[in-house]
Design a protein around this motif. Structure first.
Motif: not given
Length: 106
Positions: A26-30, A32-39
């Motif tokens: 997974i690329p870093a930008d994607i 990061a997007e997933i990390d923002e949504l996953v607690d």
């Protein structure tokens, strides 16, 4: 929080990339997007073990095994990967005959 709970909140471009590149690093930008949504409590449901890079010269990368015990020459040292259940979920979603129904999670 699993992929079934965050899928609709991902950007359409992210969803397209995840479908087209399912199982890849997974690329870093994607990521990061997933990390923002996953607690923090749900991160284990989304992310798989990422093989650590061996110290330079200490191991032949072909001899390093992943957490699942299988050698995988395609793994990128230090990269992040989605959990196998998430990869399966995305594949089922992408192959859904209705073209957008949410597959059930086990």
């Amino acid at each position: 929080m699993g992929m079934d709970e965050i899928w609709a909140r991902l950007a359409p471009d992210t969803q397209d990339w995840l479908i087209a590149n399912n199982g890849d690093a997974i690329p870093a930008d994607i990521a990061a997007e997933i990390d923002e949504l996953v607690d923090a409590t749900g991160a284990d449901e989304v992310w798989a073990f990422a093989p650590a890079a061996p110290a330079t010269g200490s191991l032949d990368p072909d001899d390093v095994e992943d957490a699942d015990g299988l050698d995988d020459e395609d793994d990128e040292p230090g990269a992040r990967y989605l959990a196998e259940e998430v990869v399966d979920w995305i594949e089922e979603y992408a192959n859904d005959e209705d073209g957008g129904g949410t597959p059930a999670r086990d």
